[in-house]
Design a protein around this motif. Structure first.
Motif, PDB file in Angstrom:
ATOM      1  N   LYS A 143       0.830  -1.210   0.000  1.00 46.36           N
ATOM      2  CA  LYS A 143       0.000   0.000   0.000  1.00 46.36           C
ATOM      3  C   LYS A 143       0.866   1.263   0.000  1.00 46.36           C
ATOM      4  CE  LYS A 143      -3.441   2.527   2.671  1.00 46.36           C
ATOM      5  NZ  LYS A 143      -2.601   3.694   2.959  1.00 46.36           N
ATOM      6  N   VAL A 144       1.920   1.276   0.821  1.00 47.57           N
ATOM      7  CA  VAL A 144       2.778   2.455   0.870  1.00 47.57           C
ATOM      8  C   VAL A 144       3.533   2.620  -0.438  1.00 47.57           C
ATOM      9  CG1 VAL A 144       4.822   3.466   1.965  1.00 47.57           C
ATOM     10  CG2 VAL A 144       2.994   2.475   3.369  1.00 47.57           C
ATOM     11  N   LEU A 156      -1.585   3.396  -2.535  1.00 45.54           N
ATOM     12  CA  LEU A 156      -3.022   3.085  -2.601  1.00 45.54           C
ATOM     13  C   LEU A 156      -3.789   3.774  -1.484  1.00 45.54           C
ATOM     14  CD1 LEU A 156      -2.665  -0.757  -3.212  1.00 45.54           C
ATOM     15  CD2 LEU A 156      -3.013   1.031  -4.936  1.00 45.54           C
ATOM     16  N   LYS A 157      -5.127   3.855  -1.656  1.00 43.42           N
ATOM     17  CA  LYS A 157      -5.979   4.404  -0.598  1.00 43.42           C
ATOM     18  C   LYS A 157      -6.956   3.315  -0.144  1.00 43.42           C
ATOM     19  CE  LYS A 157      -7.097   8.645  -0.420  1.00 43.42           C
ATOM     20  NZ  LYS A 157      -7.691   9.980  -0.566  1.00 43.42           N
ATOM     21  N   TRP A 158      -7.214   3.269   1.144  1.00 38.28           N
ATOM     22  CA  TRP A 158      -8.130   2.251   1.682  1.00 38.28           C
ATOM     23  C   TRP A 158      -9.504   2.371   1.044  1.00 38.28           C
ATOM     24  CZ3 TRP A 158      -5.627  -1.497   3.619  1.00 38.28           C
ATOM     25  CH2 TRP A 158      -4.526  -1.325   4.456  1.00 38.28           C
ATOM     26  N   LYS A 211     -15.385   1.011   3.864  1.00 40.55           N
ATOM     27  CA  LYS A 211     -13.947   1.212   4.057  1.00 40.55           C
ATOM     28  C   LYS A 211     -13.537   0.790   5.464  1.00 40.55           C
ATOM     29  CE  LYS A 211     -14.212   6.141   5.372  1.00 40.55           C
ATOM     30  NZ  LYS A 211     -15.672   6.121   5.652  1.00 40.55           N
ATOM     31  N   GLU A 212     -14.465   0.896   6.440  1.00 35.83           N
ATOM     32  CA  GLU A 212     -14.121   0.544   7.823  1.00 35.83           C
ATOM     33  C   GLU A 212     -13.852  -0.961   7.941  1.00 35.83           C
ATOM     34  OE1 GLU A 212     -16.674   2.429   6.972  1.00 35.83           O
ATOM     35  OE2 GLU A 212     -16.136   4.375   7.838  1.00 35.83           O
ATOM     36  N   GLU A 229      -6.074   9.060   6.435  1.00 39.51           N
ATOM     37  CA  GLU A 229      -6.307   9.084   4.981  1.00 39.51           C
ATOM     38  C   GLU A 229      -7.149  10.295   4.591  1.00 39.51           C
ATOM     39  OE1 GLU A 229      -6.785   5.308   2.918  1.00 39.51           O
ATOM     40  OE2 GLU A 229      -8.660   6.034   2.068  1.00 39.51           O
ATOM     41  N   GLU A 230      -8.093  10.656   5.436  1.00 39.73           N
ATOM     42  CA  GLU A 230      -9.002  11.748   5.143  1.00 39.73           C
ATOM     43  C   GLU A 230      -8.430  13.102   5.558  1.00 39.73           C
ATOM     44  OE1 GLU A 230     -11.937  11.745   3.587  1.00 39.73           O
ATOM     45  OE2 GLU A 230     -12.263  13.884   3.904  1.00 39.73           O
ATOM     46  N   PHE A 231      -7.735  13.141   6.693  1.00 41.31           N
ATOM     47  CA  PHE A 231      -7.355  14.430   7.282  1.00 41.31           C
ATOM     48  C   PHE A 231      -5.842  14.671   7.328  1.00 41.31           C
ATOM     49  CE2 PHE A 231     -11.521  13.565   9.191  1.00 41.31           C
ATOM     50  CZ  PHE A 231     -12.141  14.791   9.250  1.00 41.31           C
ATOM     51  N   GLY A 232      -5.031  13.660   7.164  1.00 45.32           N
ATOM     52  CA  GLY A 232      -3.588  13.817   7.353  1.00 45.32           C
ATOM     53  C   GLY A 232      -3.214  13.565   8.804  1.00 45.32           C
TER      54      GLY A 232
END
Lengths: 147, 147, 147, 147, 147, 147, 147, 147, 147, 147
Positions: free
Chosen positions: E14-15, E19-21, E32-33, F106-109
């Motif tokens: 992923k890193v 990629l994004k979850w 996504k959770e 992922e959403e906010f940093g």
């Protein structure tokens, strides 16, 4: 390399060769209790003993030297042991600890039973209701002194 | 009121009257090890024993009843005991624990030495280099069985 | 090499081959509970059982020998388990522990329910409101005796 | 005043009157396991049950109200129990925990055995080699679901 | 090989691929959770999901099989988490724990909010004073029942 | 006298009078979540709020002053909670902790979800398969900044 | 009543009368180190010493008897001490512990420095750069022996 | 590579070559206590000292550089040491800790004995009843000041 | 590969090249406190910063990507730090913790000093009695609000 | 009576009288940081200071004497603090601990920042984005020396 590597090698060889601690101890010429403790990394052997063990377990010279170095003692990996057999001993200390303290002080006064000037003898006692494990612990009494 | 209150009363009376556990045990008619453990809140007395102890320690009827209730056992207040005498026993389990495990398994196979079908005998052994505390622990071997 | 290596190998092979514990147990000829515990490093097999497991999991002779050595038991890596399924059992002990203690003592007197002379049977009970897991634990009662 | 005060009063009265949990449960009209757990401060009674218990244990109106308040549950005072009987249960979780996990997952898939939609039945099984404690635990299987 | 190896491989890929979850979850077709929790070794995938993830993260057949094995859950390495973001959640449980308990019991009676029949939804709420993290936790209420 | 004494008094009065947190909160004029947390010793009231609570719970002037002192927060008595309801929340943090961390980042940093600029709303969601507890947690996102 | 009550009384009287340990020790006729340890509940006095202390601290006969009972030793309330002065000693053990072990073993072989046949002497050393605390610890070397 | 790797290499070479710490220290030109602590990863050497040690233990340039980096100190692997020799020191702190505190405060007022501006000297004292280990600890007194 | 591997590589290169954090920070263009924390695996770099660090420490593209991933924070390996320098900070929190709490609440009311919207500045203050370490901690005050 | 009783009395009086630490400190004539720490049982007052505090808090002569006795320091009740404000400080030590260590060593070499020859100054910094808490910590650098 450290003492732990040697201990693991001894245990691995013991399993693959099917050796018995009692026989190992007989070759070393000391009690099975002390020799087993030493092989498990808790006691210090002299050069002759290390050589004997080296022959039994196939240890090279460096490994034999580690057997002659005083180890960092302590064979449990958690404060409260998880193995049922060893836990029963912890339970004895937990349930009978204050009793042992009271009775030793009643007989000897303030001080301790040494865990250094100490020996242990484990034997089987035949019993029709089920054989018993008898363990004799013997430690010198060391009194606190005033100064 | 709980068992702990009774234990504390027994200990307080013992100190103020200067009693000895050995004499208390003789009156109860059992070993000093078991009777002391019971007085310290680790064992359960029957009615007759509780009455004897009631006479010795000045316990009223309710307090005697508590002696006949199975207590929540465990006499240590920390996982690793801080008292030097009791710690030495913890140290024996720590240093020799795996040794005891190996030797009992070598002799008996998989199983444990019972801490319930168990007895203990604490004696003094005279020794010119300093008297020794001898403790004999005897526990029935209980094998794990397949099913 | 140690017992833990053998346990990990067994688990790895089980996943890659898609084996079921129940089938493994059937081949060994014992209950699925005991055999699984043994495969997970908590029980000791005899030579014939080890050979059967060796065939199933592709274990060499040395690995089979390790299955016959009494292991250092304890399958949890923390004092309080983090896995939700295993934690529920810890919770049962936590919430119902004193209840179990009271009721066993009320029926049997002072002593314990053995975890050694012990067996366990896990079954599914169909239920229209959702199937249930039924677990029967059976342990010999071991009384404390006076001495 | 809190729930713990009421629990201690119940236990004290039980000892001084020599009551049995089984009889208390019979009067409440529920299993001895659930009623004992409630009396030991782990379950919540309704008003009628609290009144019955009030009559048995001499609880005043405020104390009966506390029996109807959901308690902060957990009956152990240490993460690893020190009492030998309760410890044996912790040992079962420790030695068999991963086995239980494997077998329930093999039969039911991912999820847990509920400790809430749960019941327990403790019985004596006569056995010539020594009577056994049989404990049946029954919990609804709760599957993890995707979302 | 074990599940942890697969988790680490997933994270490493992923890193390196950036990629994004959220995108991974979209391909799996679930929230996504839940998908993130599964990729982090906390949930169990079925064969089709494992295949999809295998394609995304370059997992071979054996690694995909591990994704279908129920894992030993628990993602924290210490009882009290050290990471500031995760600690804040522990703090919420610590500060508000008894409040949550009181209010759920007031509304539902004795029982728990399930962490198994459970779902979670994490969203961003725009706010001129600083955007907010909104987390909706939804768990089935499971009542304790008498028996 | 300290804040804990006041908390205990509030709880005792609540039980004996059969009050509900929701009604208490309505009189104070704030959410039931915040008011309950305050009554349980985790939040700080102002003078008017303290007076209202004083009237409800019969608190004297000194006790009302304690409600206005910032308390030493933390409502759990052990690092891992023993109460099943509160434990489920700890389990959520344990199982989903790294998932929550990944998704918020992922959403906010890099940063945290505040547990101070925070609110909570607990509601019942009717569901034919069993009602659900819905909990909405809302916390301001606080980014780490470089300097 | 227990030893701790006597210790607290001694400390309270010492503060209110403004006594010095050095003067107390002089009256008892032993070192200030040993007498202070005894007054703080770590050592056992004989009858004459207890009488002297009784006169100094206004202890009645029962309290004097407690001074003659071997106490449960250990003066720290946490495994790692929180007090800065005592912590520095723990730090010395932590930083220098393996050094002390190596050097004692190099000189004496396997064994320990006794903490029972032990004495301590605390003195001030004048130094223009700031006076120094000098502490001489002297313990008999006890060798492990083979058996 | 890190400091720990260098420490392990030093110990391994010391065992295989049969070196003594006293001789190592003589070559470095400082006390055996400080040099041993440094070799065990607790102190920081300068370039010349590192070069000397490099010659003795066969350390390359990078390893010598690590000896000049301030290490993360602390030589114990558990809060309470398991090794009997080191434990005795922990016991001294536990039994005598409050005594040491009282006597240093009596002589010097509020403050601490430095563990930084500190030195230690370990010597053998011949004694017909068994030789003694004498350890002189000397630390600057650092007073708390008002501000 | 994970962030920890990158941290270890950075530290290893720093030692072998003899770099200074201050110089590294100057090249990155931020404070030495924040850059050092990031290099030690506690903060998240952006792409440009990661590239600069990659040039300094010889990090490849994948390693640079890890520097841009939010790490699992927490630099201590034990709850109570063993290193004397870091321990002194823990001691400050232990001795002065309640003081800091009281004074911040007295000035600001209920809330916290942010550890996220936070900066730190470490400087040397020359002093004839010995130079001083001055550390300025600056955190935004975040008030608890009612809702 | 002990120091803790006096601390609790001071806090109780402070709340009931609505005193401020800053005003108390002004009357004592020292910083608010040091005086508050002393009132909270962490520092030692002289006779004149104790008299002043006695007048403010209504302490009798014996209570004033306790203020002049060096206390057993440590204001936290758990190794990891549960209060959010104090926890943030623990988090700073946890996240920035190794950074602080690196930077102080880079500037000063091996040694520590004293927590004894130490002072602290807590101030409010007005900031349109929200006021900040500024805390200046100043401690003498104490170098490790060779010997």
């Amino acid at each position: 390399m450290n003492r732990n590597d040697v201990t693991e090698k001894i245990i691995t060889v013991k399993v693959s060769k099917g050796l018995k601690w009692e026989d190992v101890a007989a070759k070393v010429g000391l009690s099975k209790e002390w020799v087993t403790a030493g092989c498990l990394g808790q006691m210090t052997f002299d050069a002759a003993q290390a050589k004997t063990l080296g022959a039994i377990f196939g240890l090279n010279e460096e490994e034999q030297k580690w057997l002659q170095v005083v180890p960092y003692k302590g064979s449990l990996t958690t404060a409260v042991p998880t193995d049922p057999l060893i836990y029963r001993w912890y339970e004895i200390v937990n349930v009978y600890g204050t009793t042992i303290k009271e009775l030793i002080h009643e007989e000897f006064g303030d001080g301790i039973m040494s865990a250094i000037d100490f020996k242990m003898d484990i034997t089987r006692e035949a019993d029709p209701k089920g054989d018993r494990v008898n363990v004799l612990l013997s430690g010198k009494f060391l009194p606190y002194k005033t100064y």
